[in-house]
Design an enzyme around this catalytic site. Structure first.
Site, PDB file in Angstrom:
ATOM      1  N   ARG A 292       0.847  -1.196   0.000  1.00 46.47           N
ATOM      2  CA  ARG A 292       0.000   0.000   0.000  1.00 46.47           C
ATOM      3  C   ARG A 292       0.876   1.237   0.000  1.00 46.47           C
ATOM      4  O   ARG A 292       2.094   1.132   0.058  1.00 46.47           O
ATOM      5  CB  ARG A 292      -0.869   0.002   1.263  1.00 46.47           C
ATOM      6  CG  ARG A 292       0.010  -0.137   2.490  1.00 46.47           C
ATOM      7  CD  ARG A 292      -0.681   0.163   3.766  1.00 46.47           C
ATOM      8  NE  ARG A 292       0.108  -0.250   4.903  1.00 46.47           N
ATOM      9  CZ  ARG A 292       1.094   0.440   5.454  1.00 46.47           C
ATOM     10  NH1 ARG A 292       1.432   1.613   4.951  1.00 46.47           N
ATOM     11  NH2 ARG A 292       1.756  -0.014   6.502  1.00 46.47           N
ATOM     12  N   VAL A 295       2.698   6.025   5.029  1.00 49.21           N
ATOM     13  CA  VAL A 295       2.577   7.352   5.651  1.00 49.21           C
ATOM     14  C   VAL A 295       3.697   8.268   5.139  1.00 49.21           C
ATOM     15  O   VAL A 295       3.477   9.427   4.803  1.00 49.21           O
ATOM     16  CB  VAL A 295       2.659   7.229   7.193  1.00 49.21           C
ATOM     17  CG1 VAL A 295       2.743   8.594   7.855  1.00 49.21           C
ATOM     18  CG2 VAL A 295       1.488   6.425   7.742  1.00 49.21           C
TER      19      VAL A 295
END
Ligand code: ADP
Length: 448
Positions: A292, A295
């Site tokens: 994914r 951050v």
């Protein structure tokens, strides 16, 4: 290209994704919980759909509610952000079954890398160096004892379904093992619904160095260099930077090539991160892959000039990655500080309330990714991250000075934040020297 994308997330990352959609001329729909009705994402999106009550299980983790929201708002894709359902293969598969594109890798890749024991097996097959330990779940505490004897103490118990440092226990001596095994199992069971553990040798002096990869659905993949995330508190990242002060160009290219070998092994596409531990002799070991957006992706965006979320959208829409490895140039130095609603003076106790005044820093080389605005009330149901301050400058020392300037300018009043903590950190001799490892932050905190 997509017409309309549902954002199945909240906070700063929802805002980040909406911005990328708008720059591509795509309409963005914010899926929000009742606690996020007044969020910046809802304000910036073209449409917004309430997906349920504040509790994550009833909203941001509620796959049927999210897919229904996408269908009723006529979205053709869903961006999951990070956390929540971003690494849930069943969610990715359900999207596909409902005719909605999941903006990320295949459900199969998520599944193979999400089970950390399976991931290590796959990477072993690709010939990638692993931290010594098991790559299948431990059957019993007896087996754990036998393996620990074999690889030697200290060892680390880790959750097969792990994430965010939970379900992880360092075991220094044999007499601590049985208890650590029980607590790590219970913690993993509570956090992930699966208590299975695996074991690694605990490497006491290492850096966390991760390689960002990007691959399309036509078999072409590149790496975008590394981020050094060694400053951690309780195995969770606090500051990230790139390039790593520990890497030579030769090591960077070698680690990049290793990451791409892993990508090829599983036919991975979209954005992903291969995480490694790097020891003081320059040996590196695969730890896990995050399937994914991370951050800390803005660090890589500053260094390469590439927009990772834009690429995620293009790749998910089937477009080709039009960049070759030799077109990737790493320029200057970037640092990211995570600003959380926590009181560092009180063991990082969470803080909540209304942000009276929010004045983000700006000026040359400063980027702030945040969902804050003056008057914003922070909900208590979610992660405590309020903002990410990311700076760029020509070299590391200048970037540290720029970050110091940015942190000093930033005003978030009404709630307690980790701004002062980060400001102090930037001025420690350890950080300034660049000679940091995953234990460094604990050492600094023990001293002050
Ligand atoms: P999670 O997915 O829960 O975040 P990771 O596997 O990414 O867990 O590990 C988080 C952090 O824990 C690493 O960045 C590192 O600091 C530490 N860690 C993990 N494995 C080891 C190990 N074998 N030896 C020493 N430290 C480790």
């Amino acid at each position: 290209m997509f017409r309309k994308v549902l954002i199945a997330n909240r906070g700063e990352i929802a805002v980040r994704i909406i911005r990328a959609c708008h720059e591509l001329g795509i309409k963005a729909v914010a899926a929000y919980s009742e606690a996020d009705r007044d969020s910046l994402a809802v304000r910036l999106a073209d449409e917004a759909v309430c997906i349920g009550p504040p509790a994550p299980a009833k909203s941001y983790l509620n796959a049927p509610a999210l897919i229904s929201a996408a269908l009723i708002s006529d979205c053709d894709a869903i961006h999951p952000g990070y956390g929540f359902l971003s690494e849930n293969p069943y969610f990715a598969e359900s999207c596909r079954e409902c005719g909605i594109t999941f903006i990320g890798p295949s459900a199969d890749s998520i599944k193979r890398m999400g089970d950390k024991a399976l991931a290590k097996q796959a990477m072993r097959e690709a010939g990638i160096p692993l931290v010594p330990g098991t790559d299948s779940p431990l059957a019993s505490v007896d087996e754990a004892e036998a393996i620990a004897r074999d690889i030697g103490y200290p060892v680390l118990l880790k959750a097969v379904a792990g994430g965010g440092g939970r379900g992880m226990r360092v075991v220094q001596t044999p007499d601590e093992l049985a208890r650590a095994y029980a607590t790590a199992r219970a913690e993993a069971e509570a956090a992930f619904g699966r208590g299975d553990l695996y074991m690694e040798k605990y490497l006491p002096v290492v850096r966390h160095v991760e390689i960002q990869v990007l691959g399309d659905q036509h078999g072409h993949a590149i790496h975008l260099g590394e981020r050094d995330c060694s400053l951690q508190r309780r195995h969770q990242k606090v500051v990230e930077e790139g390039p790593s002060p520990a890497l030579t160009e030769e090591l960077r290219q070698r680690m990049g090539a290793t990451a791409l070998k892993g990508v090829a092994e599983i036919g991975y596409y979209n954005a992903g991160t291969m995480e490694f531990l790097l020891d003081t002799e320059g040996n590196y070991y695969f730890m896990e892959m995050n399937t994914r957006l991370q951050v800390e992706h803005p660090v890589t965006e500053w260094l390469t000039g590439l927009d990772l979320v834009r690429w995620q959208l293009l790749i998910a829409a089937g477009e080709r990655l039009t960049l070759d490895q030799n077109a990737v140039k790493i320029r200057g130095h970037a640092i990211e500080c995570r600003i959380n609603a926590e009181d560092a003076a009180r063991d990082f106790m969470p803080s909540a309330g209304t942000v009276d005044l929010y004045l983000p820093p700006s000026g040359p080389g400063v980027r702030v990714d945040s969902h804050l605005y003056s008057g914003y009330r922070t909900p208590t149901n979610y992660d405590s991250m309020l903002a990410k301050i990311i700076v760029w400058d020509a070299d590391r020392q200048r970037a540290i000075k720029r970050m110091t300037r940015a942190l000093s300018e930033c005003v978030i009043s009404g709630i307690t934040t980790t701004l002062p903590f980060q400001l102090e950190l930037m001025q420690t001799p350890e950080f300034i020297s660049g000679n940091i490892a995953t234990h460094t932050l604990a050492d600094i905190m023990a001293r002050t």
